[in-house]
Design a protein around this motif. Structure first.
Motif, PDB file in Angstrom:
ATOM      1  N   ALA A 199     -11.212  -3.468  -2.878  1.00  0.00           N
ATOM      2  CA  ALA A 199     -11.856  -2.161  -3.026  1.00  0.00           C
ATOM      3  C   ALA A 199     -11.258  -1.348  -4.169  1.00  0.00           C
ATOM      4  O   ALA A 199     -11.742  -0.254  -4.485  1.00  0.00           O
ATOM      5  CB  ALA A 199     -11.762  -1.370  -1.709  1.00  0.00           C
ATOM      6  N   GLY A 200     -10.206  -1.874  -4.799  1.00  0.00           N
ATOM      7  CA  GLY A 200      -9.593  -1.193  -5.932  1.00  0.00           C
ATOM      8  C   GLY A 200      -8.696  -0.025  -5.527  1.00  0.00           C
ATOM      9  O   GLY A 200      -8.415   0.860  -6.339  1.00  0.00           O
ATOM     10  N   LEU A 201      -8.260  -0.034  -4.271  1.00  0.00           N
ATOM     11  CA  LEU A 201      -7.391   1.041  -3.783  1.00  0.00           C
ATOM     12  C   LEU A 201      -5.949   0.803  -4.234  1.00  0.00           C
ATOM     13  O   LEU A 201      -5.589  -0.311  -4.593  1.00  0.00           O
ATOM     14  CB  LEU A 201      -7.511   1.130  -2.262  1.00  0.00           C
ATOM     15  N   PRO A 202      -5.119   1.848  -4.210  1.00  0.00           N
ATOM     16  CA  PRO A 202      -3.770   1.742  -4.768  1.00  0.00           C
ATOM     17  C   PRO A 202      -2.893   0.673  -4.104  1.00  0.00           C
ATOM     18  O   PRO A 202      -2.864   0.554  -2.881  1.00  0.00           O
ATOM     19  CB  PRO A 202      -3.165   3.131  -4.508  1.00  0.00           C
ATOM     20  N   VAL A 203      -2.210  -0.066  -4.975  1.00  0.00           N
ATOM     21  CA  VAL A 203      -1.242  -1.075  -4.557  1.00  0.00           C
ATOM     22  C   VAL A 203      -0.065  -0.951  -5.523  1.00  0.00           C
ATOM     23  O   VAL A 203      -0.266  -0.796  -6.724  1.00  0.00           O
ATOM     24  CB  VAL A 203      -1.826  -2.504  -4.625  1.00  0.00           C
ATOM     25  N   VAL A 204       1.145  -1.029  -4.992  1.00  0.00           N
ATOM     26  CA  VAL A 204       2.335  -1.001  -5.837  1.00  0.00           C
ATOM     27  C   VAL A 204       3.083  -2.322  -5.688  1.00  0.00           C
ATOM     28  O   VAL A 204       3.052  -2.935  -4.636  1.00  0.00           O
ATOM     29  CB  VAL A 204       3.269   0.192  -5.493  1.00  0.00           C
ATOM     30  N   ILE A 224       0.869  -1.174   0.000  1.00  0.00           N
ATOM     31  CA  ILE A 224       0.000   0.000   0.000  1.00  0.00           C
ATOM     32  C   ILE A 224       0.906   1.225   0.000  1.00  0.00           C
ATOM     33  O   ILE A 224       1.735   1.374   0.915  1.00  0.00           O
ATOM     34  CB  ILE A 224      -0.919  -0.003   1.235  1.00  0.00           C
ATOM     35  N   PRO A 225       0.809   2.097  -0.990  1.00  0.00           N
ATOM     36  CA  PRO A 225       1.661   3.278  -1.035  1.00  0.00           C
ATOM     37  C   PRO A 225       1.527   4.104   0.248  1.00  0.00           C
ATOM     38  O   PRO A 225       0.423   4.388   0.703  1.00  0.00           O
ATOM     39  CB  PRO A 225       1.147   4.062  -2.237  1.00  0.00           C
ATOM     40  N   GLY A 226       2.666   4.456   0.821  1.00  0.00           N
ATOM     41  CA  GLY A 226       2.687   5.285   2.019  1.00  0.00           C
ATOM     42  C   GLY A 226       2.567   4.528   3.327  1.00  0.00           C
ATOM     43  O   GLY A 226       2.773   5.108   4.392  1.00  0.00           O
ATOM     44  N   ALA A 227       2.227   3.239   3.266  1.00  0.00           N
ATOM     45  CA  ALA A 227       2.124   2.451   4.501  1.00  0.00           C
ATOM     46  C   ALA A 227       3.522   2.149   5.030  1.00  0.00           C
ATOM     47  O   ALA A 227       4.444   1.867   4.265  1.00  0.00           O
ATOM     48  CB  ALA A 227       1.370   1.160   4.261  1.00  0.00           C
ATOM     49  N   LEU A 228       3.649   2.222   6.329  1.00  0.00           N
ATOM     50  CA  LEU A 228       4.896   1.884   6.997  1.00  0.00           C
ATOM     51  C   LEU A 228       4.919   0.377   7.209  1.00  0.00           C
ATOM     52  O   LEU A 228       3.966  -0.188   7.745  1.00  0.00           O
ATOM     53  CB  LEU A 228       4.953   2.613   8.342  1.00  0.00           C
ATOM     54  N   VAL A 229       5.973  -0.288   6.760  1.00  0.00           N
ATOM     55  CA  VAL A 229       6.090  -1.734   6.933  1.00  0.00           C
ATOM     56  C   VAL A 229       6.844  -2.008   8.229  1.00  0.00           C
ATOM     57  O   VAL A 229       7.986  -1.585   8.408  1.00  0.00           O
ATOM     58  CB  VAL A 229       6.824  -2.385   5.745  1.00  0.00           C
ATOM     59  N   ILE A 230       6.155  -2.686   9.141  1.00  0.00           N
ATOM     60  CA  ILE A 230       6.762  -3.135  10.395  1.00  0.00           C
ATOM     61  C   ILE A 230       6.253  -4.553  10.629  1.00  0.00           C
ATOM     62  O   ILE A 230       5.057  -4.747  10.844  1.00  0.00           O
ATOM     63  CB  ILE A 230       6.359  -2.258  11.603  1.00  0.00           C
ATOM     64  N   GLU A 231       7.115  -5.510  10.556  1.00  0.00           N
ATOM     65  CA  GLU A 231       6.656  -6.883  10.762  1.00  0.00           C
ATOM     66  C   GLU A 231       6.131  -7.046  12.177  1.00  0.00           C
ATOM     67  O   GLU A 231       6.550  -6.359  13.108  1.00  0.00           O
ATOM     68  CB  GLU A 231       7.772  -7.872  10.433  1.00  0.00           C
ATOM     69  N   ARG A 232       5.201  -7.962  12.324  1.00  0.00           N
ATOM     70  CA  ARG A 232       4.462  -8.119  13.578  1.00  0.00           C
ATOM     71  C   ARG A 232       5.369  -8.285  14.794  1.00  0.00           C
ATOM     72  O   ARG A 232       5.099  -7.723  15.856  1.00  0.00           O
ATOM     73  CB  ARG A 232       3.494  -9.319  13.466  1.00  0.00           C
ATOM     74  N   ASN A 233       6.446  -9.024  14.667  1.00  0.00           N
ATOM     75  CA  ASN A 233       7.304  -9.280  15.824  1.00  0.00           C
ATOM     76  C   ASN A 233       8.063  -8.041  16.300  1.00  0.00           C
ATOM     77  O   ASN A 233       8.649  -8.060  17.376  1.00  0.00           O
ATOM     78  CB  ASN A 233       8.274 -10.429  15.550  1.00  0.00           C
ATOM     79  N   GLU A 234       8.023  -6.952  15.560  1.00  0.00           N
ATOM     80  CA  GLU A 234       8.700  -5.711  15.953  1.00  0.00           C
ATOM     81  C   GLU A 234       7.728  -4.574  16.275  1.00  0.00           C
ATOM     82  O   GLU A 234       8.146  -3.489  16.661  1.00  0.00           O
ATOM     83  CB  GLU A 234       9.627  -5.237  14.830  1.00  0.00           C
TER      84      GLU A 234
END
Length: 125
Positions: free
Chosen positions: A119-124, A48-58
């Motif tokens: 929902a057709g929202l942006p994905v990269v 998802i553009p702009g989403a911060l990636v943080i894996e669950r264990n962190e």
């Protein structure tokens, strides 16, 4: 208590959001989207553009505003965070964990990443 009952109880304490609502809030700067999916799912389905990636264990380490390992975005316990997993189950439990750390506005995305994509929202890629 089984996991289904626990999940139901956890969700009663969350103001869960739908994909279009989360998208609009992120677009206007009203929310921090946090993707907790593991790498294989992100590689398979995209981001998802702009989403911060943080894996669950962190997650708790990175979003605790008082933590020594926090991300720069973790500025306050008042931060509005929407946790995103693949289908909206693990994210509910993760949001509840953030509530225990004092992030009282943390919640999750109903249906997770799959609902976002449907929902057709942006994905990269």
């Amino acid at each position: 208590m089984g996991i289904d009952e626990w999940l139901e109880r956890v969700r009663e304490g969350l103001d869960r959001v739908e994909a279009t609502e989360a998208h609009e809030a992120a677009r206007t700067g009203g929310v921090l989207l946090v993707d907790i999916r593991y790498a294989a799912l992100r590689d398979r389905d995209g981001l998802i553009p702009g989403a911060l990636v943080i894996e669950r264990n962190e997650l708790e380490w990175r979003l605790d505003p008082r933590g020594s390992h926090r991300v720069p975005e973790a500025t306050s316990h008042d931060l509005r965070v929407v946790i995103i997993c693949n289908e909206g189950y693990a994210s509910s439990l993760a949001a509840a964990s953030l509530h225990q750390l004092g992030l009282h506005r943390a919640t999750d995305l109903v249906g997770g990443f799959q609902a976002w994509r449907t929902a057709g929202l942006p994905v990269v890629p």
